[in-house]
Structures are given as C-alpha cells and as structure tokens.
Design a protein around this motif. Structure first.
Motif, PDB file in Angstrom:
ATOM      1  N   ASP A 464      -0.778 -12.071  -2.273  1.00 45.30           N
ATOM      2  CA  ASP A 464      -0.271 -11.344  -1.114  1.00 45.30           C
ATOM      3  C   ASP A 464      -1.281 -10.268  -0.735  1.00 45.30           C
ATOM      4  O   ASP A 464      -1.565  -9.351  -1.517  1.00 45.30           O
ATOM      5  N   LYS A 466      -1.004  -7.977   1.332  1.00 42.72           N
ATOM      6  CA  LYS A 466      -0.379  -6.676   1.575  1.00 42.72           C
ATOM      7  C   LYS A 466      -0.576  -5.765   0.365  1.00 42.72           C
ATOM      8  O   LYS A 466      -0.823  -4.552   0.519  1.00 42.72           O
ATOM      9  N   ASP A 467      -0.485  -6.334  -0.861  1.00 47.40           N
ATOM     10  CA  ASP A 467      -0.641  -5.519  -2.071  1.00 47.40           C
ATOM     11  C   ASP A 467      -2.025  -4.890  -2.126  1.00 47.40           C
ATOM     12  O   ASP A 467      -2.178  -3.710  -2.481  1.00 47.40           O
ATOM     13  N   ASN A 471      -2.744  -0.846  -2.060  1.00 45.51           N
ATOM     14  CA  ASN A 471      -3.465  -0.222  -3.182  1.00 45.51           C
ATOM     15  C   ASN A 471      -4.730   0.479  -2.708  1.00 45.51           C
ATOM     16  O   ASN A 471      -5.068   1.578  -3.168  1.00 45.51           O
ATOM     17  N   CYS A 493       4.229  -9.031   4.432  1.00 45.87           N
ATOM     18  CA  CYS A 493       3.896  -9.823   3.238  1.00 45.87           C
ATOM     19  C   CYS A 493       3.271 -11.140   3.708  1.00 45.87           C
ATOM     20  O   CYS A 493       3.929 -11.962   4.344  1.00 45.87           O
ATOM     21  N   GLU A 504     -10.650  -7.975  -2.011  1.00 44.28           N
ATOM     22  CA  GLU A 504     -10.404  -6.557  -2.283  1.00 44.28           C
ATOM     23  C   GLU A 504     -11.657  -5.733  -2.006  1.00 44.28           C
ATOM     24  O   GLU A 504     -11.591  -4.639  -1.436  1.00 44.28           O
TER      25      GLU A 504
END
Length: 608
Positions: A464, A466-467, A471, A493, A504
């Motif tokens: 996901d 969104k996480d 973060n 989500c 990331e």
C-alpha cells in the motif's frame, strides 16, 4: 532505313501480314460468309426455340404470362411464332397476335375468347373501343376458325356503351337486344347459328396498336407454311424424336429468304403439339458484291495505314531509347529521382527495369550513406555533449567536495594550532557534519552509477503506497514545521505492484525536494489517483516556477535551476537523477510541470 534495322523489318512484315489478311478475309467473305450467316442464324433460332419449348412445357402459364412470353420471343428474335395442335389448328390463340388490338375475355365457365377490336367503334360518335382488365363485357360475333375460340365481334357492350364493327354488316345478321346488366344468363339467338354471344370479364386488353405490319405479314406467311405442312401428311409422319426441323423458304413477292423452324412437342398429358417459327434471312449476296468493291479501296487505305504504322514503330523504338538515355544522364549526375517509364515486355522494357533497379539501389546506398553521415554527426555531437557533461560533472563534484574539504581543513588546522580551544567541540561537530555530507554525496553517486549501469534488480511485491507516503511525511514533519509549511495529504489506500524500497526512495527524494524549494509558510500537497489500472501520485509544492525550457534538465546530475536556490537543507544534487532511473526501471510515466502556485512532480505505478 538500313536493311538490317528493326524499323525496316517491321515495315515489310506489316505490309505482308496486312495484305495477306485482307486477301484471305475478302475470299472467305465472298465464298463462305453467306453460308456461315445462315448456319449461325439457324443455330441461334433453334436454341431459342428449345429454351422456349422447355419453358412452355414446364410452366403452367396464365393468360398474361403466356402473352408476355410469346411477345418476348417475338421481340427478341424478330420472328413470328404459332403453336398448333396435332392436326394443325392454332392452339391458345391468346398467346400470339394476328391483330393490332386484342381483348381476351373469360366467361363464367372459365372459357377464354380472343376478340380482335381493331375495327370496333362507338355506335354513336365513332370513337375507338377501349377497355381494361376487370371490365364486364358482352360480345356478339362470329368464329374466325371452326371449333376455335377467336371471335370476330359484331357488337360489343361495355360500361353502358354500345360498340359496333366497321368490318361486318350488322344488317346481314339477325341479333336480338341483350341487356348486359339484367343478370339474365339465357341468350336468345335468331335463326343465325354463326352468331355467338359471350358474357364475361376482360382478363387481357391490348390497345397499344404497336404490332408492326411486317410482323403481321410474317405471321400470315407462317400460317401459310402451317397449312402447307399439315396438308402434306408425309412431312408430319417424318418427324422423329421431337427434333427441330429447319428449312429455308423464299417468298416470291418480296423475294426475301425466310427460315422456318418446326419444333414437335409432347405435353405432360401425352398430346402432340407443334411450335412453328418464321424469321427472315437478310440477303447477303448484294452486300458481298459491294464489299468486293470496298476492298479495292481498302488496299489503298492499307498502304496509308502501313506507312503510318511503320512511323509509329520507329517512334515506338526511338522514344523509349531517348527516355532511357535521359535517365542515364541524370544518374551520371547523381540524380536518382527520375525513373524510366518504359513498360514494354521486350528488351527495351527489360533494360528499363534494370536501369530503374540500378538507380533505386544507388539511391538507397546514397541515402544510407547520408544517414550514416548524419548518425556520425549525431554521435560526434553526443560525444561533445557527453564530454561537456563529464566536465560539468567533474566541476560539480569538485565544487561539492571542495567546500566541505575546505571547511574541514580550516577547522582542523585551527584545532591543531589551539586557536579555537574554547570551541573545540563545536568545530569537531562541524567537521563530522561535513564528513557525513561528503559520505552522503559519495553514496548517492554510487547509487546513481549502479542504477544507470542496471546493476539493481527490482524486487517487486504488492504494498500500500499510502503507508510509505504517510511515513515519509512523518519523517519530514519537523523540517516542514521549521519552515511553517502546510502539508496536505489527499491519499487513499492504493495497492501497487513495485519495488517497495525503491519507491520509498523516490517519495523521500521528491518530498525532500518539495520542502527544500518551498517558500516559508507555503504548502506541500500529496495526492493519489486511480486511472486505467494505474496509481498516479502527485507531489506539489508552492514556490518559484521552473522555466519551461529547463524542465527537462532538472533530471541531470548536479543541475541547479537557479544559483540562488537555498541549500540550507542540504542535498547532493543527485536526488532527481536517482528518481528518474528508478521510475524508468518501473516503466513509469513521470514528469514535472508548473502549476498556478508552484511546481508539481508526478509518476505512475501499476495497480496490484
């Protein structure tokens, strides 16, 4: 002309061929054309009679159908036709015409009668008799042939009018009045047994008067042949296997030759019937005599034609050679745009094709050579650009390394000399901080080199996004608060299929870049959107716009849009090139654009 030239040979071959052809054609037409004409005419008529007889036997024609078929046969073959029974009486007289104007009526017993109306006029004003299909009609008349259904009318009553015949004297026949509308079916005749009275309905009306006198004349001649044929019993008995009998018949008055064809028929009920057809054979002897004189002039015309043809032959040969020569000259001047348009299937055509092929191959080779030169120029330009990039890279790296090294050197020497003894701890912290910046720069350079070299393998999985965004926002919260930035997250989500660590790193680099170039008290907006099975991520920050002509350059190493851009938050100048390489590995659609209040970066990932 030389005796061995092609034009000379073609000239004499043409003279001989055409002369022989004209002589043979003249001889054949004089000797065989008349017989050939009669033979072919007979074959055509016999075939058409066979086709008609099959339709006649196989089809249950109505009255109108029969009339149409007979009329079609007469028009298509320009021939008279009569169908008789086994003793020679005309059968189904409604199916052909001896008269210019005909009406066919049907009585209550389904008996059909053919009524010639050519001489029928109104008893009061003398106007011609007219009727149409479906009208009720009453007829008093006399049989034309014994035991047949063709009635020569004396009186006709229809639609309240009375019509009389101009061809029959009414006073010679005793006829009582008959009221057509009173419904009385009993007809009272006088003492004359010749008069026949018929009450019925019109089923066919032919008032066109379009039957030519020539066809009436032919029908009369044909009827004479019918009577003559059945008068000779030996002829009737000599018919075998229902085969067509054809013979020529010379009419003495008009001196015209006619062809008579007789087709015997056996009906489905076993009855014997006959189809008689008469067609004229146009005299050809006179035409052949005229053609003999005509060919005398044809010889003179042929000579003129041959001269013109020989001139055309010479042009036919010289013109292609001139075209081939012109193309060859253009090729000698390296002009391959002109093609030879000689399309003949001879040696000249073959030479033309070979020349075009040679021109095409040379043109292709020249184009390839030009492309190779252009590619070489592009490679040289790219090499210059790469050399420029290398120089800029070295200069950028030198600048990025020189500054922290200079700072570390100055502070280290001060500590060594004991000048800054009271601030020793602070200077050591500065030195350590600069070392960390240099370490980060080196690590980013190594990371970018690996990405560009394809040394990284993606480890894709479902996660996901969104996480990761939440973060990352938390990590940079204190930095954003220092600049009083408003962070707005409009995200859902959304599961994607990608390398989580690499994505990331992309979001961290773009987020830090957004914070770095945002104005104080500005904003950062992060938004996700699902479209066509793709997850689109948008990161917008307030601040100065990037000039449109420099938007594509921000992905280059160490590129700075403006020298005045703040470096207070650090940065190696390699973040965006790293983002670019990671997204290209994911085959993502990414880019940057100016918005109303700042700059927006975006990229896409496949939906899980």
């Amino acid at each position: 002309m030389k005796s061995k030239s092609i034009v000379y040979k073609l000239f004499f071959i043409t003279v001989i061929v055409f002369t022989v052809f004209i002589v043979i054609q003249m001889s054949l037409q004089s000797t065989f054309f008349s017989k050939f004409y009669i033979k072919e005419k007979t074959k055509i008529i016999e075939k058409n009679i066979e086709d008609f007889s099959k339709k006649y036997l196989d089809s249950n024609w109505s009255i109108n159908d029969g009339i149409k078929e007979i009329d079609n046969f007469i028009k298509e073959n320009n021939s008279a036709i009569i169908i008789t029974n086994e003793v020679g009486f005309p059968k189904n007289l409604y199916m052909y015409s001896f008269y210019n104007s005909v009406v066919i009526i049907k009585d209550k017993n389904d008996n059909y009668y053919k009524i010639p109306t050519e001489y029928i006029v109104d008893s009061n004003d003398g106007t011609e008799f007219k009727t149409k299909k479906g009208d009720s009609i009453y007829v008093e008349g006399i049989n034309v042939y014994d035991n047949e259904d063709i009635i020569n009318p004396i009186i006709i009553e229809s639609k309240g009018k009375k019509y009389v015949s101009k061809a029959v004297d009414i006073d010679e026949v005793e006829i009582y009045d008959y009221n057509l509308d009173n419904g009385d079916e009993e007809i009272i005749y006088g003492q004359s047994e010749e008069v026949k009275k018929i009450k019925g309905t019109v089923v066919y009306a032919d008032n066109s008067n379009d039957i030519s006198s020539d066809m009436i004349y032919k029908e009369t001649l044909l009827m004479e042949q019918v009577d003559s044929w059945f008068y000779n019993e030996d002829k009737v008995k000599g018919i075998v296997n229902n085969e067509i009998i054809s013979y020529s018949y010379n009419e003495p008055e008009s001196k015209t030759q006619n062809l008579v064809c007789i087709k015997p028929l056996t009906t489905k009920k076993g009855n014997k019937e006959y189809i008689f057809v008469l067609t004229s054979l146009q005299p050809v002897d006179e035409a052949i005599g005229i053609m003999k004189k005509y060919y005398g002039y044809m010889f003179l015309l042929a000579i003129l034609f041959i001269v013109i043809l020989s001139f055309a032959y010479s042009k036919m040969i010289s013109k292609p050679l001139i075209k081939i020569n012109n193309v060859a000259k253009n090729m000698a001047n390296l002009d391959f745009s002109v093609c030879c348009e000689v399309k003949s299937e001879d040696e000249l055509g073959s030479l033309s094709k070979s020349l075009n092929t040679l021109s095409k191959n040379l043109d292709n080779n020249m184009r390839e050579l030009k492309k190779a030169n252009e590619k070489l120029k592009d490679d040289i330009e790219k090499e210059k650009e790469q050399d420029k990039i290398r120089k800029e890279f070295v200069a950028s790296v030198s600048h990025e390394l020189k500054t922290p090294l200079g700072i570390m050197k100055g502070f280290a020497e001060g500590i060594k000399d004991g000048i800054y003894e009271d601030k020793k701890d602070y200077y050591l912290e500065v030195i350590i901080d600069e070392i960390e910046k240099m370490n980060g720069l080196v690590l980013d350079m190594l990371e970018l080199s690996k990405l560009e070299a394809g040394a990284h393998n993606l480890e894709k999985s479902n996660f996901d996004i969104k996480d990761i965004i939440v973060n990352t926002s938390d990590k940079f919260r204190h930095i954003a608060e220092d600049k009083n930035l408003k962070v707005d997250l409009d995200i859902d989500c959304c599961e994607v299929y990608a390398d989580a660590k690499k994505i990331e790193q992309v979001i961290v680099n773009l987020f830090s870049n957004a914070i770095r170039y945002s104005e104080n008290s500005g904003f950062i907006k992060v938004k996700t959107e699902v479209k066509d099975k793709e997850i689109n991520v948008y990161i917008e920050n307030s601040g100065s716009h990037i000039p449109e002509e420099q938007l594509h350059k921000i992905w280059h190493r160490f590129y700075r849009v403006e020298k005045s851009r703040s470096k207070a938050l650090g940065g190696t100048g390699l973040g965006l090139p790293i983002v670019k390489n990671i997204l290209e590995m994911h085959k993502s659609k990414f880019g940057v654009r100016n918005t109303e209040q700042g700059v927006e970066f975006y990229f896409s990932l496949l939906e899980a």
